[in-house]
Design a protein around this motif. Structure first.
Motif, mmCIF file in Angstrom:
data_model
loop_
_atom_site.group_PDB
_atom_site.id
_atom_site.type_symbol
_atom_site.label_atom_id
_atom_site.label_comp_id
_atom_site.label_asym_id
_atom_site.label_seq_id
_atom_site.Cartn_x
_atom_site.Cartn_y
_atom_site.Cartn_z
ATOM 1 N N THR A 1 0.832 -1.211 0.000
ATOM 2 C CA THR A 1 0.000 0.000 0.000
ATOM 3 C C THR A 1 0.858 1.249 0.000
ATOM 4 O O THR A 1 0.585 2.218 -0.723
ATOM 5 C CB THR A 1 -0.933 -0.016 1.221
ATOM 6 O OG1 THR A 1 -1.700 -1.218 1.207
ATOM 7 C CG2 THR A 1 -1.853 1.196 1.209
ATOM 8 N N ILE B 1 0.977 4.184 -2.866
ATOM 9 C CA ILE B 1 0.771 5.606 -2.565
ATOM 10 C C ILE B 1 1.959 6.425 -3.034
ATOM 11 O O ILE B 1 1.819 7.522 -3.581
ATOM 12 C CB ILE B 1 0.523 5.788 -1.047
ATOM 13 C CG1 ILE B 1 -0.807 5.153 -0.658
ATOM 14 C CG2 ILE B 1 0.532 7.264 -0.670
ATOM 15 C CD1 ILE B 1 -1.073 5.181 0.839
ATOM 16 N N ILE C 1 1.785 10.772 -3.722
ATOM 17 C CA ILE C 1 1.095 11.313 -2.551
ATOM 18 C C ILE C 1 1.984 11.101 -1.341
ATOM 19 O O ILE C 1 2.336 9.969 -1.002
ATOM 20 C CB ILE C 1 -0.264 10.624 -2.341
ATOM 21 C CG1 ILE C 1 -1.140 10.794 -3.578
ATOM 22 C CG2 ILE C 1 -0.968 11.185 -1.116
ATOM 23 C CD1 ILE C 1 -2.464 10.064 -3.491
ATOM 24 N N SER C 2 2.355 12.167 -0.678
ATOM 25 C CA SER C 2 3.188 12.062 0.507
ATOM 26 C C SER C 2 2.336 11.696 1.715
ATOM 27 O O SER C 2 1.105 11.801 1.695
ATOM 28 C CB SER C 2 3.913 13.388 0.761
ATOM 29 O OG SER C 2 2.980 14.425 1.022
ATOM 30 N N GLY C 3 3.003 11.252 2.770
ATOM 31 C CA GLY C 3 2.280 10.896 3.987
ATOM 32 C C GLY C 3 1.577 12.084 4.606
ATOM 33 O O GLY C 3 0.464 11.971 5.133
ATOM 34 N N THR D 1 0.381 14.712 3.015
ATOM 35 C CA THR D 1 -0.809 15.014 2.212
ATOM 36 C C THR D 1 -1.940 14.038 2.506
ATOM 37 O O THR D 1 -3.108 14.418 2.581
ATOM 38 C CB THR D 1 -0.455 14.964 0.715
ATOM 39 O OG1 THR D 1 0.619 15.870 0.444
ATOM 40 C CG2 THR D 1 -1.654 15.336 -0.139
ATOM 41 N N LEU D 2 -1.590 12.765 2.711
ATOM 42 C CA LEU D 2 -2.607 11.763 2.999
ATOM 43 C C LEU D 2 -3.265 12.026 4.347
ATOM 44 O O LEU D 2 -4.491 11.894 4.487
ATOM 45 C CB LEU D 2 -1.972 10.372 2.987
ATOM 46 C CG LEU D 2 -2.935 9.192 3.200
ATOM 47 C CD1 LEU D 2 -3.964 9.136 2.083
ATOM 48 C CD2 LEU D 2 -2.160 7.891 3.289
ATOM 49 N N VAL D 3 -2.470 12.413 5.344
ATOM 50 C CA VAL D 3 -3.029 12.701 6.672
ATOM 51 C C VAL D 3 -3.973 13.893 6.611
ATOM 52 O O VAL D 3 -5.033 13.910 7.251
ATOM 53 C CB VAL D 3 -1.878 12.936 7.681
ATOM 54 C CG1 VAL D 3 -2.428 13.458 9.008
ATOM 55 C CG2 VAL D 3 -1.096 11.662 7.905
ATOM 56 N N ALA E 1 -5.561 14.893 3.898
ATOM 57 C CA ALA E 1 -6.678 14.602 2.989
ATOM 58 C C ALA E 1 -7.827 13.897 3.698
ATOM 59 O O ALA E 1 -8.992 14.090 3.330
ATOM 60 C CB ALA E 1 -6.189 13.747 1.825
ATOM 61 N N ILE E 2 -7.533 13.097 4.728
ATOM 62 C CA ILE E 2 -8.596 12.358 5.419
ATOM 63 C C ILE E 2 -9.578 13.296 6.113
ATOM 64 O O ILE E 2 -10.787 13.211 5.888
ATOM 65 C CB ILE E 2 -7.985 11.341 6.391
ATOM 66 C CG1 ILE E 2 -7.218 10.264 5.602
ATOM 67 C CG2 ILE E 2 -9.061 10.697 7.257
ATOM 68 C CD1 ILE E 2 -6.474 9.280 6.473
#
Length: 315
Positions: free
Chosen positions: A16, A20, A25-27, A29-31, A33-34
């Motif tokens: 996974t 990503i 997508i950086s970590g 950005t993912l945090v 984005a949620i």
């Protein structure tokens, strides 16, 4: 064997993470984005739905409002939108009085919650560690009981044959019951009691971060405890005061259950008006306009206050 199992279990996660990374997508950005996706689905989407309904007209149908688009004879689509509902809110004194009354009741309740909650938070923050945990548990304990049951409990205290009136009459302090139920006084008590933990917890979190060396320095310079509080403790606790006040004021301004159970017919709040428009009159466009205006009345001061606070921190 255990090492192989751990590697097997971690393989999907590595896959996974690799997927990503391939998407760029950086970590971080993912945090971010949620929660942004959460706000988009559960805040912005309902907000636009309400905005769309507020521009329609009420009709006897399902849904009980006119469509936003209408197809013309030539096959083109025409947007049907009107600001008539907002104009109606400005002209009708009922809605203006409901907004003003809601703001006033929420403001007074917030002030009383601050006056009661600040000493409690200050005492808890200065208490030794075993006692502090117990006091925090007592503050959080009401959340373990249903909100509705707690409001009903106050009805048992405030009614004419309730605990308070019976106690005062048995002590000979009053001859006849005091009218407390179905008054603004009962609404204030219900709101302050219900939202007091939301005032205490941010204040406690802020006061525990207060550097004790500053208080010692003020005392060494000859400041009395009262002067130290107003010149050192109170200014440094302003972020906690603002956070707690917002957590009390925002839900209190749209409160429905407490005014409906403890307030009287003269207790006019925008939450009850919204309920009557949606479920009584079934005038969804007007009710949506009321909700949109209330949202702007709440969000605009918060955005202004946040900008002032950011400028103060940058300065």
């Amino acid at each position: 064997m255990s090492g192989g199992n751990a590697l097997t279990r971690s393989a999907p996660w590595r896959g996974t993470a690799w997927a990503i990374g391939k998407l760029g997508i950086s970590g971080r950005t993912l945090v971010i984005a949620i929660p942004m996706l959460w706000l988009l689905v559960f805040f912005l989407a309902p907000f636009f739905v309400l905005g769309r309904i507020s521009l329609a007209e009420a009709i006897i149908a399902r849904p009980p409002y006119t469509p936003l688009f209408e197809r013309g004879p030539d096959g083109s689509f025409e947007i049907i939108a009107s600001l008539e509902n907002y104009r109606f809110l400005l002209e009708d004194a009922l809605y203006r009085n409901a907004y003003l009354s809601s703001i006033w009741i929420a403001l007074v309740s917030t002030i009383f919650a601050l006056l009661i909650g600040y000493p409690i938070a200050y005492y808890i923050a200065r208490a030794p560690e075993p006692k502090r945990s117990l006091l925090l548990l007592m503050v959080i304990l009401p959340f373990w009981t249903s909100f509705l049951l707690r409001v009903y409990a106050w009805m048992g205290f405030l009614r004419s044959n309730g605990v308070i009136n019976n106690t005062l009459m048995s002590l000979g302090l009053i001859d006849s019951p005091i009218q407390m139920m179905q008054t603004d006084f009962a609404v204030y008590i219900g709101i302050v009691y219900t939202y007091l933990p939301f005032m205490i917890l941010p204040l406690y979190a802020n006061l525990t971060k207060l550097d004790g060396a500053l208080l010692e320095a003020a005392a060494d310079l000859g400041a009395s405890p009262m002067v130290t509080f107003f010149t050192v403790t109170l200014p440094l606790s302003l972020p906690g005061i603002v956070a707690g006040s917002m957590l009390v004021f925002i839900p209190a301004i749209g409160e429905y259950v407490i005014p409906a159970l403890l307030g009287g017919p003269d207790t006019l709040m925008i939450g009850r008006v919204l309920w009557d428009e949606f479920f009584g009159s079934r005038d969804w466009p007007v009710a949506s306009a009321v909700a949109i205006v209330m949202l702007f009345l709440v969000v605009a001061p918060i955005m202004w206050l946040q900008s002032v606070q950011n400028k103060r921190e940058e300065g």
